[in-house]
Design a protein around this motif. Sequence first.
Motif, PDB file in Angstrom:
ATOM      1  N   ALA A   1       0.827  -1.213   0.000  1.00 33.64           N
ATOM      2  CA  ALA A   1       0.000   0.000   0.000  1.00 33.64           C
ATOM      3  C   ALA A   1       0.858   1.258   0.000  1.00 33.64           C
ATOM      4  N   ALA A   2       1.917   1.254   0.786  1.00 32.29           N
ATOM      5  CA  ALA A   2       2.790   2.426   0.833  1.00 32.29           C
ATOM      6  C   ALA A   2       3.471   2.667  -0.511  1.00 32.29           C
ATOM      7  N   SER A   3       3.852   1.579  -1.192  1.00 25.61           N
ATOM      8  CA  SER A   3       4.534   1.739  -2.483  1.00 25.61           C
ATOM      9  C   SER A   3       3.620   2.329  -3.544  1.00 25.61           C
ATOM     10  N   ALA A   4       2.310   2.042  -3.447  1.00 21.87           N
ATOM     11  CA  ALA A   4       1.365   2.545  -4.444  1.00 21.87           C
ATOM     12  C   ALA A   4       1.244   4.062  -4.405  1.00 21.87           C
ATOM     13  N   ALA A   5       1.607   4.667  -3.268  1.00 22.19           N
ATOM     14  CA  ALA A   5       1.508   6.120  -3.140  1.00 22.19           C
ATOM     15  C   ALA A   5       2.845   6.817  -3.391  1.00 22.19           C
ATOM     16  N   MET A   6       3.882   6.050  -3.719  1.00 24.22           N
ATOM     17  CA  MET A   6       5.205   6.649  -3.902  1.00 24.22           C
ATOM     18  C   MET A   6       5.379   7.202  -5.307  1.00 24.22           C
TER      19      MET A   6
END
Length: 450
Positions: free
Chosen positions: A157-162
Amino acid sequence: MRRLSPIDVAFLRLERRHQPLHVGALALFTPPPGSPPDFAAQLAERLNQSQIARPPFDRRPLSRLGMLYWEDDPHFDLAHHFVHMALPKPGRIRELLAMVSRVHSAHLDRAYPLWRVYLIEGLEDGRIATYMKIHHSVVDGVSGIRLLMKSMADDAAASAAMPPTWEVGSGQRPTPVLAKALTGLEKLKANAASIPSVMQQLRETLRDARARRPDVVTSLRAPRSILNQRITASRRFAAQSYSTERIKAVGKALDATTNDVVLAMCAGALRRYLSDLRALPDKPLIAGVPVSLHRDREQAQPGNEIAFMLVNLATHLEDPLQRFHAIKASVDYSKARFACMSQSELLAYSVAMLAPGVAKLAGGWENMPVNVVISHVPGPRQPMYWQGCQLDGLYPVSLLLDGLALNITLVSRHDRVDFGLIACRRTLPSVQRLLDHLQEALEELEAAVA
């Protein structure tokens, strides 16, 4: 404007039509569960919204009065750097590697920042891939992998917002010319002070070489080999992953490092490959192994900071354990030398050790100081994600030079060691067989220690 370092200048000056000097990486990803069929198209559309590039992705080379500088690109255009494409059916790994082979052969346009990213769909198993290439004058292998990692996260999930890699960048701009000149003066003073130490290390190494210590390697020992020929512009890229657990188990049994084991795998594979071609030299092949001089392993700094270790691959030995111990002894000797030196001393020592072999090149490309370059780049130590997709493989794609028709580079991750082999297609036939030979060499070592 910011002036390039001498080694970065060399990568631009040495470039030829048949010899592009960029490096790259092929990454395989599994999309998030439940992703729609047009996931790759949606991802490409989202990435195309980006219009920002940070160092070193925002600079291009500029030549003035014979000197090379970096300048900021005032008209950054993502359309020149980001490409969305699909593989031809059936979309096997074979088609993916063939595509990378073709694209990696093409030069980067110096009118723009020297990088390009390809988002690739159409793989038959539903995965997607990215292939990124960037000029070696901008980054070396270690800093290049770190730049990729800065756009990933250990949480999906965090990578999708990077943001994408080119928006993250290194976080630092190259040093301005005046500041670099002042830093250069300080380095000259440090280098002058280090001369006695370097000379002492060289004297001891040459003394050991004259005593014919088998673990001492000089740049005059590399035998003539079909690996050392002029290259063409044609490339062949091959890639495969091997179990980190299996490699570490062999290393533990032999009281050795992962790097020792992968060097032995490469030696065993090269021995089989050249034997099949009836081209195995009687003397052992010599590998040039790049050693990163980056101080901070967490920060991705632009530019190149590398020295070279010379390693005896012991390819003349048939027994895998004897070959392994000869390789490890060679590596341990160099490590002991390197441990006594600072970064500037290590670089000076490395250049001095290579100099006699470079001078030997006057007799032709067959007289290279090394037969092959084998580079080991540390990768992530936990599962990683990019734009919500899990990273399944990270395969480095290096460069070739006249006289060095094969390059083996690998990235070690938490569960796999990803090998990327690049070769001149015309000079070295069927280089993909080395992938099978690497597996056979690992099995051979496992059987030897069982």
